[in-house]
Write an enzyme that holds these catalytic residues in place. Structure first.
Site, PDB file in Angstrom:
ATOM      1  N   CYS A   1       4.165   9.378   0.197  1.00  0.00           N
ATOM      2  CA  CYS A   1       2.758   9.783   0.072  1.00  0.00           C
ATOM      3  C   CYS A   1       2.670  10.728  -1.112  1.00  0.00           C
ATOM      4  CB  CYS A   1       2.293  10.467   1.354  1.00  0.00           C
ATOM      5  SG  CYS A   1       0.627  11.139   1.191  1.00  0.00           S
TER       6      CYS A   1
ATOM      7  N   ARG B   1       0.838  -1.214   0.000  1.00  0.00           N
ATOM      8  CA  ARG B   1       0.000   0.000   0.000  1.00  0.00           C
ATOM      9  C   ARG B   1       0.866   1.256   0.000  1.00  0.00           C
ATOM     10  NH1 ARG B   1      -0.533   4.707   2.475  1.00  0.00           N
ATOM     11  NH2 ARG B   1      -0.026   3.719   4.455  1.00  0.00           N
ATOM     12  N   ASP B   2       1.498   1.551   1.127  1.00  0.00           N
ATOM     13  CA  ASP B   2       2.288   2.792   1.213  1.00  0.00           C
ATOM     14  C   ASP B   2       3.421   2.751   0.189  1.00  0.00           C
ATOM     15  OD1 ASP B   2       3.769   5.050   2.049  1.00  0.00           O
ATOM     16  OD2 ASP B   2       3.163   4.770   4.114  1.00  0.00           O
TER      17      ASP B   2
ATOM     18  N   ASN C   1       9.017   4.281   3.599  1.00  0.00           N
ATOM     19  CA  ASN C   1       8.979   3.919   5.019  1.00  0.00           C
ATOM     20  C   ASN C   1      10.280   3.238   5.406  1.00  0.00           C
ATOM     21  OD1 ASN C   1       5.869   3.647   4.305  1.00  0.00           O
ATOM     22  ND2 ASN C   1       6.124   3.974   6.483  1.00  0.00           N
TER      23      ASN C   1
ATOM     24  N   HIS D   1       8.742   7.315   8.016  1.00  0.00           N
ATOM     25  CA  HIS D   1       9.372   7.424   6.694  1.00  0.00           C
ATOM     26  C   HIS D   1      10.839   7.813   6.914  1.00  0.00           C
ATOM     27  CE1 HIS D   1       5.954   6.917   3.883  1.00  0.00           C
ATOM     28  NE2 HIS D   1       5.275   7.128   4.998  1.00  0.00           N
TER      29      HIS D   1
ATOM     30  N   HIS E   1       5.094   4.777  12.654  1.00  0.00           N
ATOM     31  CA  HIS E   1       5.123   4.700  11.180  1.00  0.00           C
ATOM     32  C   HIS E   1       6.126   5.769  10.739  1.00  0.00           C
ATOM     33  CE1 HIS E   1       2.839   4.362   7.192  1.00  0.00           C
ATOM     34  NE2 HIS E   1       3.498   5.496   7.023  1.00  0.00           N
TER      35      HIS E   1
HETATM   36  P1  HMG Z   1     -12.963  14.470  -2.867  1.00  0.00           P
HETATM   37  O1  HMG Z   1     -12.588  14.787  -4.284  1.00  0.00           O
HETATM   38  O2  HMG Z   1     -13.194  15.594  -1.919  1.00  0.00           O
HETATM   39  O3  HMG Z   1     -14.176  13.432  -2.747  1.00  0.00           O
HETATM   40  O4  HMG Z   1     -11.803  13.543  -2.300  1.00  0.00           O
HETATM   41  P2  HMG Z   1     -15.579  13.325  -3.413  1.00  0.00           P
HETATM   42  O5  HMG Z   1     -16.439  12.693  -2.411  1.00  0.00           O
HETATM   43  O6  HMG Z   1     -15.976  14.667  -4.002  1.00  0.00           O
HETATM   44  O7  HMG Z   1     -15.328  12.292  -4.602  1.00  0.00           O
HETATM   45  C1  HMG Z   1     -14.577  12.587  -5.745  1.00  0.00           C
HETATM   46  C2  HMG Z   1     -14.627  11.398  -6.694  1.00  0.00           C
HETATM   47  O8  HMG Z   1     -13.940  10.288  -6.114  1.00  0.00           O
HETATM   48  C3  HMG Z   1     -16.057  10.895  -6.946  1.00  0.00           C
HETATM   49  O9  HMG Z   1     -16.063  10.325  -8.255  1.00  0.00           O
HETATM   50  C4  HMG Z   1     -16.230   9.809  -5.936  1.00  0.00           C
HETATM   51  O10 HMG Z   1     -17.173   8.838  -6.302  1.00  0.00           O
HETATM   52  C5  HMG Z   1     -14.842   9.195  -5.910  1.00  0.00           C
HETATM   53  P3  HMG Z   1     -16.867  11.055  -9.463  1.00  0.00           P
HETATM   54  O11 HMG Z   1     -18.274  11.176  -8.973  1.00  0.00           O
HETATM   55  O12 HMG Z   1     -16.189  12.405  -9.634  1.00  0.00           O
HETATM   56  O13 HMG Z   1     -16.665  10.103 -10.618  1.00  0.00           O
HETATM   57  N1  HMG Z   1     -14.527   8.599  -4.612  1.00  0.00           N
HETATM   58  C6  HMG Z   1     -14.089   7.342  -4.450  1.00  0.00           C
HETATM   59  N2  HMG Z   1     -13.829   6.346  -5.306  1.00  0.00           N
HETATM   60  C7  HMG Z   1     -13.395   5.171  -4.786  1.00  0.00           C
HETATM   61  N3  HMG Z   1     -13.199   4.980  -3.482  1.00  0.00           N
HETATM   62  C8  HMG Z   1     -13.427   5.953  -2.586  1.00  0.00           C
HETATM   63  C9  HMG Z   1     -13.893   7.190  -3.070  1.00  0.00           C
HETATM   64  N4  HMG Z   1     -14.217   8.349  -2.461  1.00  0.00           N
HETATM   65  C10 HMG Z   1     -14.603   9.197  -3.406  1.00  0.00           C
HETATM   66  N5  HMG Z   1     -13.206   5.742  -1.296  1.00  0.00           N
HETATM   67  C11 HMG Z   1     -11.119  11.725  -0.882  1.00  0.00           C
HETATM   68  C12 HMG Z   1     -11.827  13.069  -0.952  1.00  0.00           C
HETATM   69  C13 HMG Z   1     -10.912  11.422   0.588  1.00  0.00           C
HETATM   70  C14 HMG Z   1     -11.987  10.660  -1.543  1.00  0.00           C
HETATM   71  C15 HMG Z   1      -9.768  11.853  -1.621  1.00  0.00           C
HETATM   72  O14 HMG Z   1      -9.099  12.977  -1.136  1.00  0.00           O
HETATM   73  C16 HMG Z   1      -8.898  10.637  -1.480  1.00  0.00           C
HETATM   74  O15 HMG Z   1      -9.209   9.553  -1.945  1.00  0.00           O
HETATM   75  N6  HMG Z   1      -7.741  10.824  -0.816  1.00  0.00           N
HETATM   76  C17 HMG Z   1      -6.823   9.716  -0.560  1.00  0.00           C
HETATM   77  C18 HMG Z   1      -5.419  10.242  -0.587  1.00  0.00           C
HETATM   78  C19 HMG Z   1      -4.489   9.096  -0.317  1.00  0.00           C
HETATM   79  O16 HMG Z   1      -4.775   7.945  -0.555  1.00  0.00           O
HETATM   80  N7  HMG Z   1      -3.280   9.463   0.185  1.00  0.00           N
HETATM   81  C20 HMG Z   1      -2.286   8.481   0.476  1.00  0.00           C
HETATM   82  C21 HMG Z   1      -2.661   7.591   1.624  1.00  0.00           C
HETATM   83  S1  HMG Z   1      -2.422   8.359   3.189  1.00  0.00           S
HETATM   84  C22 HMG Z   1      -0.748   8.096   3.528  1.00  0.00           C
HETATM   85  O17 HMG Z   1      -0.014   7.613   2.687  1.00  0.00           O
HETATM   86  C23 HMG Z   1      -0.263   8.434   4.892  1.00  0.00           C
HETATM   87  C24 HMG Z   1       0.025   7.209   5.757  1.00  0.00           C
HETATM   88  O18 HMG Z   1       0.943   6.342   5.129  1.00  0.00           O
HETATM   89  C25 HMG Z   1       0.595   7.675   7.093  1.00  0.00           C
HETATM   90  C26 HMG Z   1       1.734   8.665   6.869  1.00  0.00           C
HETATM   91  O19 HMG Z   1       2.785   8.301   6.353  1.00  0.00           O
HETATM   92  O20 HMG Z   1       1.471   9.836   7.196  1.00  0.00           O
HETATM   93  C27 HMG Z   1      -1.253   6.414   6.055  1.00  0.00           C
HETATM   94 MG    MG Z   2       3.054   6.604   5.126  1.00  0.00          MG
END
Ligand code: HMG
Ligand code: MG
Length: 308
Positions: free
Chosen positions: A240, A15-16, A249, A209, A207
């Site tokens: 990210c 994933r990450d 990480n 990085h 966690h």
């Molecule tokens: P948004 O654009 O505000 O959301 O994004 P929305 O509700 O307006 O939806 C936009 C579009 O996405 C729509 O599609 C939704 O259906 C679709 P459209 O109608 O335009 O065709 N959608 C989805 N599709 C599939 N699965 C879903 C989903 N939700 C909406 N769950 C949202 C808000 C939260 C969805 C967006 O910002 C997002 O997906 N962000 C994820 C970012 C991400 O994955 N970042 C990396 C992971 S976090 C990380 O790495 C940190 C971590 O490792 C810890 C660390 O190191 O800090 C965990």
């Molecule tokens: Mg991370």
């Protein structure tokens, strides 16, 4: 100083690690990586994310990956779920654990999940409730707990505030994340000690990085305050997409090498992890980021040549 005798590692490479790859990684490779990690003894595997494919295209195949990752007794398969739509995907895919991911800075919250911290908690509330009702484990991640690429310094009080909000959602585990790898050992101890005042220490995880080369030291610093759960990533993959320049990480192989040296049990086989790390790095066409992984692979190769 007494260190934990056993440490629980959550492997986040699929994933990450892979979420940050620019080129699409085929489902076969993602599943092949998960299979190798499970065969090495990984018992908690963050397999993919049910996030918006517009935001993270690499994770668009989450359902296909989950359909093919083997289910083994005692293995927890985790997936990231930013909202109820993500939860529905996770439930349909048979995930055992959902990860809700918030931020200790407003700026990062907006960049990563497009809402404020308070809005994110309200978005996570139904996810946590639905997951609990379905008998799934709920883990939370607190991003940028040691520094934010947009805001800079992050006060410890902001981290504690988010930990308390996640605690109040009934999370089983809360991960304190150094998203951009700027934390150093004493800072890490202070943040974890503060978090442990409001949430049980044995359910806190680290966690880290490795952007500034501090991750393995930060694992050791965490062990010193009694934290015994860490996220690690095979071959040090990761980053990210919303924290530009942040590298992977802490490498699973490096953490295993440290823990083995300390006589701390994990149940994971280092040699098999080295092979998995070399395998995925070969596929990605670059050298593994794991120093221990590369050293052990080179030693194995020279022993094999000497025996031939
Ligand atoms: P948004 O654009 O505000 O959301 O994004 P929305 O509700 O307006 O939806 C936009 C579009 O996405 C729509 O599609 C939704 O259906 C679709 P459209 O109608 O335009 O065709 N959608 C989805 N599709 C599939 N699965 C879903 C989903 N939700 C909406 N769950 C949202 C808000 C939260 C969805 C967006 O910002 C997002 O997906 N962000 C994820 C970012 C991400 O994955 N970042 C990396 C992971 S976090 C990380 O790495 C940190 C971590 O490792 C810890 C660390 O190191 O800090 C965990
Ligand atoms: Mg991370």
């Amino acid at each position: 100083m007494t260190l934990p005798q056993r440490v629980h590692l959550t492997e986040v490479g699929p994933r990450d690690g892979l979420q940050n790859e620019q080129q699409p990684v085929p489902v076969d490779i993602k599943v092949g990586l998960c299979e190798r990690l499970l065969a090495a003894g990984v018992r908690q595997l963050e397999a993919t994310s049910f996030v918006s494919p517009k935001w993270v295209p690499q994770m668009a195949d989450a359902a296909q990956v989950m359909a093919r990752v083997p289910r083994l007794p005692g293995v927890t398969l985790s997936v990231l779920t930013p909202n109820i739509k993500g939860f529905e995907g996770a439930l349909a895919a048979g995930a055992h654990e959902v990860v809700i991911f918030g931020s200790a800075s407003e700026a990062f919250s907006h960049r990563n999940i497009n809402c404020s911290i308070a809005e994110s908690i309200e978005r996570f509330r139904p996810v946590a409730q639905a997951a609990q009702a379905a008998g799934m484990r709920v883990r939370a991640a607190v991003s940028v707990a040691f520094g934010c690429p947009y805001q800079g310094e992050v006060p410890i009080a902001s981290v504690v505030d988010v930990v308390e909000r996640f605690r109040d959602l009934g999370c089983d585990e809360i991960g304190i994340a150094d998203t951009i790898g700027t934390g150093t050992a004493e800072h890490v101890k202070r943040v974890l000690e503060a978090a442990a005042r409001v949430f049980p220490l044995d359910r806190l995880s680290g966690h880290f990085h490795d952007t500034y080369g501090q991750a393995i030291t930060n694992v050791y610093a965490s062990l010193q305050v009694g934290v015994a759960r860490f996220d690690t990533s095979i071959a040090g993959l990761g980053g990210c997409p919303y924290a530009k320049g942040a590298t992977g990480n802490v490498a699973s192989e490096d953490v295993l090498y440290l823990l083995n040296g300390l006589g701390i049990e994990t149940g994971i086989d280092l040699d098999a992890m080295v092979e998995a790390g070399q395998w995925i790095s070969a596929f990605l066409g670059r050298k593994s980021m794991s120093r221990a992984g590369n050293a052990l692979a080179a030693r194995r190769q020279s022993l094999a040549q000497a025996a031939a």
